[in-house]
Design a protein around this motif. Structure first.
Motif, PDB file in Angstrom:
ATOM      1  N   PHE A   1       2.247   2.022  -3.432  1.00 49.80           N
ATOM      2  CA  PHE A   1       1.275   2.687  -4.301  1.00 49.80           C
ATOM      3  C   PHE A   1       1.187   4.187  -3.986  1.00 49.80           C
ATOM      4  O   PHE A   1       1.165   5.018  -4.900  1.00 49.80           O
ATOM      5  CB  PHE A   1      -0.104   2.026  -4.179  1.00 49.80           C
ATOM      6  N   VAL A   2       1.130   4.536  -2.707  1.00 51.02           N
ATOM      7  CA  VAL A   2       1.059   5.956  -2.330  1.00 51.02           C
ATOM      8  C   VAL A   2       2.282   6.704  -2.872  1.00 51.02           C
ATOM      9  O   VAL A   2       2.161   7.760  -3.513  1.00 51.02           O
ATOM     10  CB  VAL A   2       0.985   6.111  -0.787  1.00 51.02           C
TER      11      VAL A   2
ATOM     12  N   PRO B   1      -3.826  -6.582  -3.300  1.00 51.37           N
ATOM     13  CA  PRO B   1      -3.194  -6.093  -2.059  1.00 51.37           C
ATOM     14  C   PRO B   1      -4.181  -5.543  -1.024  1.00 51.37           C
ATOM     15  O   PRO B   1      -3.754  -4.948  -0.040  1.00 51.37           O
ATOM     16  CB  PRO B   1      -2.291  -4.975  -2.559  1.00 51.37           C
TER      17      PRO B   1
ATOM     18  N   LEU C   1       0.837  -1.203   0.000  1.00 48.66           N
ATOM     19  CA  LEU C   1       0.000   0.000   0.000  1.00 48.66           C
ATOM     20  C   LEU C   1       0.874   1.256   0.000  1.00 48.66           C
ATOM     21  O   LEU C   1       0.583   2.233  -0.706  1.00 48.66           O
ATOM     22  CB  LEU C   1      -0.941   0.002   1.210  1.00 48.66           C
TER      23      LEU C   1
ATOM     24  N   LEU D   1      -2.070   9.793   3.461  1.00 45.55           N
ATOM     25  CA  LEU D   1      -2.482   8.506   2.872  1.00 45.55           C
ATOM     26  C   LEU D   1      -1.641   7.339   3.400  1.00 45.55           C
ATOM     27  O   LEU D   1      -2.133   6.207   3.477  1.00 45.55           O
ATOM     28  CB  LEU D   1      -2.391   8.552   1.350  1.00 45.55           C
TER      29      LEU D   1
ATOM     30  N   THR E   1      -9.212   1.470  -0.370  1.00 43.47           N
ATOM     31  CA  THR E   1      -8.545   0.768   0.725  1.00 43.47           C
ATOM     32  C   THR E   1      -9.455   0.584   1.938  1.00 43.47           C
ATOM     33  O   THR E   1      -9.193  -0.256   2.788  1.00 43.47           O
ATOM     34  CB  THR E   1      -7.255   1.502   1.166  1.00 43.47           C
TER      35      THR E   1
ATOM     36  N   PHE F   1      -8.180   6.427  -3.597  1.00 45.67           N
ATOM     37  CA  PHE F   1      -7.313   5.532  -2.829  1.00 45.67           C
ATOM     38  C   PHE F   1      -7.913   5.270  -1.447  1.00 45.67           C
ATOM     39  O   PHE F   1      -7.961   4.127  -0.980  1.00 45.67           O
ATOM     40  CB  PHE F   1      -5.912   6.146  -2.689  1.00 45.67           C
TER      41      PHE F   1
ATOM     42  N   PHE G   1       2.432   7.033  -6.711  1.00 45.60           N
ATOM     43  CA  PHE G   1       1.558   8.110  -7.204  1.00 45.60           C
ATOM     44  C   PHE G   1       2.179   9.478  -6.911  1.00 45.60           C
ATOM     45  O   PHE G   1       2.052  10.398  -7.723  1.00 45.60           O
ATOM     46  CB  PHE G   1       0.156   7.992  -6.595  1.00 45.60           C
TER      47      PHE G   1
ATOM     48  N   PHE H   1      -7.418  11.156  -7.018  1.00 44.12           N
ATOM     49  CA  PHE H   1      -6.611  10.018  -6.586  1.00 44.12           C
ATOM     50  C   PHE H   1      -6.702   9.808  -5.073  1.00 44.12           C
ATOM     51  O   PHE H   1      -6.897   8.691  -4.607  1.00 44.12           O
ATOM     52  CB  PHE H   1      -5.141  10.202  -6.984  1.00 44.12           C
ATOM     53  N   VAL H   2      -6.559  10.901  -4.321  1.00 39.50           N
ATOM     54  CA  VAL H   2      -6.578  10.778  -2.847  1.00 39.50           C
ATOM     55  C   VAL H   2      -7.903  10.188  -2.380  1.00 39.50           C
ATOM     56  O   VAL H   2      -7.941   9.260  -1.560  1.00 39.50           O
ATOM     57  CB  VAL H   2      -6.330  12.152  -2.192  1.00 39.50           C
TER      58      VAL H   2
END
Lengths: 272, 155
Positions: free
Chosen positions: A117-118, B34, A114, A152, B22, B18, A121, B14-15
């Motif tokens: 991915f953050v 994942p 995870l 995030l 999740t 995401f 980006f 995106f924020v």
């Protein structure tokens, strides 16, 4: 006010190096040892997309090799953002193949994924600024890290641990009466372990430990509202992993440095 | 000093995406790597049953080699989106959490081993553990002998 606050990239870059290091360590635990067993379920997003025949030891070898190579380049800020995506996708592929071939689950791989991915980006959105700052040799003094990198990352940690607590609630409240922990201690903890005898003979102690661990996991949600809770949470989760390692021998130690880097209790401002 | 702010195209989307994915994927799918709700230890067994198997000389055999070992001690099986179990399926074992006694399955597992290793018989001891008066104890026990069908053909 629109947009995200920008700051110098010390938090994100430190987290990146640590996640790459932890990812590289645990990448060597992935294998397809149980690939001869009958296939049961699809347990990964990539498993929905890729044909099962691909999921063999050659794919494990090459995805690990690509991860190590592109991860090294990413850590050195070479070839970004392609190296970022190379590392992120090869790690995701490697662990997806591993999960698809396991007759159980291995959760220690999730949090680094995870985080990758953050950070990938971040490198994608800020590729021009990052490349320019690198070329000017001024990367660590250039404000190019948006506040969402830390928020995030914290969110990912909260989801991982908090939802683990939620899954135990869904499993039933009887989990907290200590019975199951007593049975697991009896079954899995080596005889002679200092805590084993105490737990299997005291349901009260087992219930206390089990409820405590569950509350620690659930309490992860609090850091979304209270910045001051980052330090207590980092301490509690570290103690939790160390105890699980000490008793059951379940290795989650690579998560501990990540917990501290993500929560970063020294951080003055509260950007959660 | 003025605080620098950024507002890149797609960043806000995106924020939010995401954060939503999740949060929702682990809740809906439990495990779809994942995305994971880290469901280990998220079950609450009341008993567990294991088998101790020994040969004619008293030598104790590894229950996992015989196919009567307890699999997956800490990961409850997946039960979402029509999926049940894990990525791969281990052969069914008579040992496990909250299981019934299954002498037929025990014999089916042990017989090939006896034939392969030319052992006359195996002594099986089934042990069921639970919590009684606040402490783990053996709440039920079953013992029987499984004879090698080559040595003792069925009549």
């Amino acid at each position: 006010m629109r947009g995200f606050t920008l700051s110098v990239p010390t938090y994100g870059q430190r987290l990146l190096w640590l996640a790459l290091l932890m990812g590289a360590i645990i990448a060597f635990d992935a294998h397809v040892e149980y690939g001869e067993l009958p296939k049961a379920n699809t347990v990964s997003v990539l498993g929905l997309l890729l044909p099962l025949e691909w999921a063999d030891s050659r794919l494990v070898f090459w995805s690990r090799a690509i991860f190590l190579l592109s991860g090294t380049l990413w850590g050195l800020r070479i070839g970004v953002p392609w190296s970022s995506w190379g590392a992120t996708f090869s790690y995701t592929l490697l662990i997806s193949v591993y999960w698809e071939n396991l007759p159980w689950f291995r959760h220690k791989f999730v949090l680094p994924n995870l985080i990758f991915f953050v950070l990938a980006f971040w490198y994608q959105f800020y590729r021009s600024e990052i490349r320019a700052a690198r070329d000017w040799k001024d990367f660590f003094r250039t404000p190019l890290e948006p506040s969402w990198v830390s928020s995030l990352s914290s969110w990912s940690l909260v989801m991982f641990y908090g939802l683990s607590g939620v899954s135990k609630v869904i499993g039933g409240w009887t989990l907290l009466d200590g019975t199951s922990l007593q049975l697991w201690f009896h079954l899995m903890v080596e005889p002679g372990h200092p805590l084993r005898e105490a737990v299997i003979h005291s349901q009260g102690l087992a219930a206390f430990l089990q409820t405590g661990a569950w509350l620690v996991e659930l309490s992860s949600f609090l850091v979304l509202f209270w910045g001051w809770y980052r330090l207590p949470l980092a301490v509690l989760l570290s103690c939790f992993h160390l105890t699980v390692q000490w008793t059951f021998g379940i290795p989650f130690l690579t998560n501990i440095p990540l917990i501290w880097a993500i929560l970063d209790p020294r951080r003055k401002e509260d950007r959660n | 000093m003025e605080t620098l702010r950024s507002d890149k195209k797609g960043e806000v989307f995106f924020v939010r995406a995401f954060a939503a994915v999740t949060l929702l994927m682990p809740l809906l799918a439990t495990e779809l790597y994942p995305f994971s709700a880290a469901s280990m230890f998220a079950h609450s067994p009341k008993t567990y049953t294991v088998y101790r198997v020994s040969g004619p000389t008293g030598e104790v055999w590894d229950p996992h080699l015989l196919g009567v070992g307890l699999n997956n001690p800490h990961d409850p099986p997946l039960n979402s989106w029509g999926r049940r179990g894990y990525g791969r399926r281990l052969p069914a074992s008579p040992a496990g959490y909250d299981v019934d006694w299954d002498e037929t399955l025990v014999k089916a597992r042990i017989q090939p081993f006896l034939k392969k290793h030319a052992q006359a018989y195996a002594v099986v001891e089934g042990l069921r553990y639970g919590v009684k008066d606040g402490a783990v104890t053996c709440v039920e026990r079953r013992s029987y002998t499984v004879r090698n069908e080559r040595f003792y053909p069925k009549r």
